[in-house]
Write a protein that holds these residues in place. Sequence first.
Motif, PDB file in Angstrom:
ATOM      1  N   ASN A   1      34.287 133.059 -21.350  1.00 56.13           N
ATOM      2  CA  ASN A   1      33.792 133.266 -22.723  1.00 56.13           C
ATOM      3  C   ASN A   1      32.413 132.943 -22.932  1.00 56.13           C
ATOM      4  O   ASN A   1      31.470 133.470 -23.641  1.00 56.13           O
ATOM      5  N   LEU A   2      31.884 131.948 -22.274  1.00 53.94           N
ATOM      6  CA  LEU A   2      30.786 131.364 -22.431  1.00 53.94           C
ATOM      7  C   LEU A   2      29.822 132.510 -21.729  1.00 53.94           C
ATOM      8  O   LEU A   2      28.508 132.745 -22.043  1.00 53.94           O
ATOM      9  N   LYS A   3      30.006 132.937 -20.677  1.00 46.93           N
ATOM     10  CA  LYS A   3      29.327 134.180 -19.894  1.00 46.93           C
ATOM     11  C   LYS A   3      29.195 135.317 -20.886  1.00 46.93           C
ATOM     12  O   LYS A   3      28.292 136.016 -20.889  1.00 46.93           O
ATOM     13  N   SER A   4      30.075 135.712 -21.721  1.00 47.44           N
ATOM     14  CA  SER A   4      30.211 136.616 -22.521  1.00 47.44           C
ATOM     15  C   SER A   4      29.188 136.473 -23.901  1.00 47.44           C
ATOM     16  O   SER A   4      28.339 137.260 -24.165  1.00 47.44           O
ATOM     17  N   LEU A   5      29.366 135.254 -24.236  1.00 42.26           N
ATOM     18  CA  LEU A   5      28.401 134.767 -25.312  1.00 42.26           C
ATOM     19  C   LEU A   5      26.706 134.782 -24.758  1.00 42.26           C
ATOM     20  O   LEU A   5      25.986 135.182 -25.390  1.00 42.26           O
ATOM     21  N   ASP A   6      26.596 134.556 -23.616  1.00 48.57           N
ATOM     22  CA  ASP A   6      25.200 134.517 -22.958  1.00 48.57           C
ATOM     23  C   ASP A   6      24.745 135.973 -23.004  1.00 48.57           C
ATOM     24  O   ASP A   6      23.528 136.116 -23.104  1.00 48.57           O
TER      25      ASP A   6
ATOM     26  N   LYS B   1      24.132 129.568 -35.256  1.00 48.17           N
ATOM     27  CA  LYS B   1      23.012 130.873 -34.611  1.00 48.17           C
ATOM     28  C   LYS B   1      24.058 131.694 -33.520  1.00 48.17           C
ATOM     29  O   LYS B   1      24.053 133.024 -33.889  1.00 48.17           O
ATOM     30  N   SER B   2      24.469 130.951 -32.839  1.00 47.19           N
ATOM     31  CA  SER B   2      25.193 131.709 -31.517  1.00 47.19           C
ATOM     32  C   SER B   2      26.322 132.422 -31.889  1.00 47.19           C
ATOM     33  O   SER B   2      26.384 133.502 -31.440  1.00 47.19           O
ATOM     34  N   LEU B   3      27.280 132.052 -32.760  1.00 45.40           N
ATOM     35  CA  LEU B   3      28.283 132.932 -33.172  1.00 45.40           C
ATOM     36  C   LEU B   3      28.207 133.846 -33.921  1.00 45.40           C
ATOM     37  O   LEU B   3      28.930 134.758 -34.233  1.00 45.40           O
ATOM     38  N   GLU B   4      26.733 134.200 -34.714  1.00 51.17           N
ATOM     39  CA  GLU B   4      26.509 135.276 -35.498  1.00 51.17           C
ATOM     40  C   GLU B   4      26.358 136.478 -34.660  1.00 51.17           C
ATOM     41  O   GLU B   4      26.562 137.692 -34.987  1.00 51.17           O
ATOM     42  N   VAL B   5      25.995 136.169 -33.259  1.00 48.85           N
ATOM     43  CA  VAL B   5      25.845 137.396 -32.490  1.00 48.85           C
ATOM     44  C   VAL B   5      27.248 137.688 -31.569  1.00 48.85           C
ATOM     45  O   VAL B   5      27.250 138.466 -30.859  1.00 48.85           O
ATOM     46  N   ALA B   6      28.286 136.811 -31.781  1.00 47.49           N
ATOM     47  CA  ALA B   6      29.595 136.887 -30.763  1.00 47.49           C
ATOM     48  C   ALA B   6      30.329 138.008 -31.694  1.00 47.49           C
ATOM     49  O   ALA B   6      30.448 138.190 -32.621  1.00 47.49           O
ATOM     50  N   SER B   7      30.821 138.818 -30.743  1.00 46.07           N
ATOM     51  CA  SER B   7      31.791 139.759 -30.856  1.00 46.07           C
ATOM     52  C   SER B   7      33.044 139.527 -31.442  1.00 46.07           C
ATOM     53  O   SER B   7      33.616 138.403 -31.366  1.00 46.07           O
TER      54      SER B   7
END
Length: 301
Positions: A124-129, A158-164
């Motif tokens: 999941n962290l790789k996907s977020l990256d 900020k980060s989760l705003e671009v998460a699918s």
Amino acid sequence: MLYNKQSISLPQQIQQLKARGLVISDESTAEHHLRNIGYYRLAGDWWPMQSDKVNHVFKPRSRFEDVIALYSFDSDLRLLVFKAIERIEIGLRTRMINHLSEEIDPWWFENQAIFINPNAFKTNLKSLDRELSKSKEVFIQEHFKKYHTDHRRPPAWKSLEVASFGLLSKLYGNLKPGIKSKDSIAQELGTVNHSFLKSWLQSISQIRNICAHHSRLWNKNLPGRPKLMPNPPLLWVIDSPHVSKHHMLYVHLCCMTYLLDAVSPGHRYPERLKHLFYSYRSVDPNALGFPERWQADPFWQ
């Protein structure tokens, strides 16, 4: 066995369909649709019209115009479903950011200790990256410029705003049961506890992917199987879908509408859904798992 069929021209495609029993009254219109939509994309819509699916023989009175009506209905249905999922996604994202940042800290998604499966955590962290690296959002790019010495990812808001939606669903599902926010979020969404919400999010995420790739929803065997609550705290359908029909779209639309009631009170989703079927009266709702008198159910009022 090797596949040895060769490509055929649009006029040949039309003659092939006619030879198999499909009524085509306007060949120029049919050619237009075959050119712009494609033979095999439409094949999913005329498949149920075939009496012999080996030799692709159509049932009597099968018409090309009905195929196009089904295709257009499915296209409009995907847009309606996608819009509903968008609201659910925003509601889920906001709750995950707020609850978990307050309970843990703004970098909770980097904390392996709060997750069940370490391999899923890393994936999941790789996907977020990947999402962060390709993001064109100004607030992400400016964060990396301003805080380039901070080796953490941007904070959750900020980060989760671009998460699918799919990644949000996986992050939520992998949270340990002891994390209070997991149940708090489920309760706010009316799903009692995390076990129900997890299955709903997984199913909705799969449907979102179908919509995003412009694939067919009508008459489709969907992969997800949402786990239904025995006594939902919010308004639910009187005729709850039987487990044997959980592969059909209706049960998923029930779940989406239920979640919309929590995240977007006053939404007009049932009205829009009814209008869609009214606009395409030749479409059989039963192919999507709808019961006969679904519109009379108070849930859809």
